[in-house]
Write an enzyme that holds these catalytic residues in place. Structure first.
Site, short mmCIF file in Angstrom:
data_model
loop_
_atom_site.label_atom_id
_atom_site.label_comp_id
_atom_site.label_asym_id
_atom_site.label_seq_id
_atom_site.Cartn_x
_atom_site.Cartn_y
_atom_site.Cartn_z
N ASP A 126 0.71 -1.12 -0.09
CA ASP A 126 0.14 -0.07 -0.22
C ASP A 126 0.81 1.37 0.01
O ASP A 126 2.21 1.14 0.20
CB ASP A 126 -0.71 -0.03 1.27
CG ASP A 126 -1.58 1.17 1.42
OD1 ASP A 126 -2.06 1.71 0.72
OD2 ASP A 126 -1.51 1.71 2.82
N PHE A 127 0.17 2.26 -0.25
CA PHE A 127 1.41 3.67 -0.12
C PHE A 127 1.11 4.47 1.01
O PHE A 127 1.81 4.44 1.80
CB PHE A 127 1.05 4.56 -1.63
CG PHE A 127 1.62 5.96 -1.34
CD1 PHE A 127 3.03 5.96 -1.95
CD2 PHE A 127 1.28 7.05 -1.26
CE1 PHE A 127 3.93 6.74 -1.79
CE2 PHE A 127 1.70 8.24 -1.18
CZ PHE A 127 3.09 8.32 -1.49
N ASP A 128 -0.04 5.26 1.09
CA ASP A 128 -0.23 6.12 2.23
C ASP A 128 -0.19 5.15 3.60
O ASP A 128 -0.97 4.38 3.87
CB ASP A 128 -1.53 6.67 2.13
CG ASP A 128 -1.68 7.82 1.03
OD1 ASP A 128 -1.44 8.95 1.28
OD2 ASP A 128 -1.97 7.20 0.02
N ASP B 298 -2.00 -0.46 5.85
CA ASP B 298 -2.19 0.07 7.31
C ASP B 298 -3.56 0.39 7.53
O ASP B 298 -3.95 0.98 8.59
CB ASP B 298 -1.31 1.39 7.26
CG ASP B 298 -1.93 2.57 6.58
OD1 ASP B 298 -2.24 2.08 5.46
OD2 ASP B 298 -2.25 3.46 6.98
MG LIG Z 1 -2.54 3.22 3.58
#
Ligand SMILES: [Mg+2]
Length: 256
Positions: free
Chosen positions: A20-22, A196
């Site tokens: 995932d990124f953020d 996350d």
């Molecule tokens: Mg995220």
């Protein structure tokens, strides 16, 4: 836990890394515009991508996440799997197309209501509409209600994020289905997914599905912050402390 690291390092071509990124390889920013790639990721990801199939899988638009990461030899997927890059061109999943008119109507209604919800941000991803209330916590109930009523009335789906709700086509495309499709296409024998947020539970589910099919080992990594939903940590194989903790873990996979 060390065993899987060795297996990845011994057979990187059949070992996929899905991120995932953020909040996973970037620190959480107060607004979606403020996110930047973690400096350690900028150094580590190109080294990993030389050996491992590597996919960054975000809720953002694919062009957005590709430019924020800004690294070559990475497979970019956006809008939770509904959009990907072919060459440099974003492509929408054909399953999504019939729902674009309903999304247009939802967008128009949200734009009318938004001035009455200060601090709430509309992230328009064409294939979905995300309302962020991180900077307007008092509006959470109102925003969730707005999302629910639009989705119900216009025949769309709704997905809860940590500080957001997403109005989207009611199709079975999520981070899990992406991981399943790519793992099969890349003939992976094992895969790691790190995330996350609530939508990352879908990714964990994709790993589990492949494991039940057999011939596949999955490693589900929860990236913890003060806001980690309990649902995510409960179904993860292991947890790390923030992007820094994840990058420390991933650095053990580097083979050069
Ligand atoms: Mg995220």
């Amino acid at each position: 836990m060390n065993d899987w690291v060795t297996e990845f390092r011994n057979d990187p071509r059949h070992s996929g890394i899905f991120l995932d990124f953020d909040g996973t390889i970037s620190d959480i920013a107060p607004s979606p515009r403020g996110a930047v790639l973690h400096p350690r990721a900028a150094d580590l990801l190109p080294r990993l991508a030389r050996h491992y199939p590597l996919c960054v899988l975000s809720g953002r638009r694919v062009a957005d996440v590709a430019s924020l990461v800004g690294l070559p030899h990475i497979h970019y997927v956006g809008v939770h799997g509904m959009e990907w890059l072919e060459g440099d061109e974003p492509r929408l999943d054909p399953e999504v197309l019939p729902y674009l008119p309903a999304l247009d109507r939802a967008r128009a209604e949200i734009r009318e209501i938004l001035p009455g919800l200060p601090g709430v941000i509309l992230e328009d991803k064409m294939a979905s509409l995300t309302l962020h209330f991180r900077e307007a916590p008092h509006s959470e109930e109102q925003v969730v209600h707005l999302g629910e009523s639009l989705a119900l009335r216009l025949g769309l789906g709704l997905k809860r994020g940590r500080k957001s709700v997403e109005i989207r086509p009611p199709v079975e495309i999520d981070k899990g289905t992406v991981i399943i499709r790519l793992s099969r296409g890349w003939k992976l024998r094992r895969g790691l997914f790190a995330g996350d947020d609530l939508t990352d539970v879908d990714g964990f589910r994709g790993l589990r599905y492949l494991m039940r099919e057999g011939g596949f080992e999955g490693v589900a990594v929860a990236v913890l912050s003060g806001e980690t939903p309990v649902e995510l940590e409960a179904v993860a194989d292991l947890s790390v402390r923030g992007p820094e903790g994840l990058l420390e873990l991933l650095s053990r996979l580097a083979v050069d």
